[in-house]
Design an enzyme around this catalytic site. Sequence first.
Site, PDB file in Angstrom:
ATOM      1  N   HIS A 132      27.063 103.023  76.457  1.00  0.00           N
ATOM      2  CA  HIS A 132      27.406 103.357  75.067  1.00  0.00           C
ATOM      3  C   HIS A 132      26.404 102.663  74.149  1.00  0.00           C
ATOM      4  O   HIS A 132      25.327 102.256  74.573  1.00  0.00           O
ATOM      5  CB  HIS A 132      28.858 102.977  74.756  1.00  0.00           C
ATOM      6  CG  HIS A 132      29.085 101.493  74.742  1.00  0.00           C
ATOM      7  ND1 HIS A 132      29.028 100.756  73.594  1.00  0.00           N
ATOM      8  CD2 HIS A 132      29.323 100.618  75.744  1.00  0.00           C
ATOM      9  CE1 HIS A 132      29.240  99.476  73.881  1.00  0.00           C
ATOM     10  NE2 HIS A 132      29.416  99.366  75.183  1.00  0.00           N
ATOM     11  N   ALA A 133      26.713 102.497  72.885  1.00  0.00           N
ATOM     12  CA  ALA A 133      25.752 102.057  71.872  1.00  0.00           C
ATOM     13  C   ALA A 133      25.059 100.728  72.189  1.00  0.00           C
ATOM     14  O   ALA A 133      23.831 100.650  72.133  1.00  0.00           O
ATOM     15  CB  ALA A 133      26.436 101.979  70.509  1.00  0.00           C
TER      16      ALA A 133
END
Length: 86
Positions: free
Chosen positions: A15-16
């Site tokens: 994810h980020a």
Amino acid sequence: MPSTTVAVGSAVGLHARPATIIAEAVADAGSTVTLALESGDPVDAGSALMIMTLGAEKGTNVVVTAEDQNTLDAIAALVAKDLDAE
């Protein structure tokens, strides 16, 4: 170009935060690196957004390809590491 397959180590996948750490490492290396799911098309590992489009969860096998072995080893180690634990 050399490549290797590693399992995603981050608890919530790429994810980020992990994607950004990996993309920054690719930029620092100044080398072309791609990531791909075993059955998918490669994406530019220098882009956090492109890494996130893989949808790779913890334990998903990802193929890392780089221009040189040192860069490959460094990026593969990041993919395999739990980058959320830092």
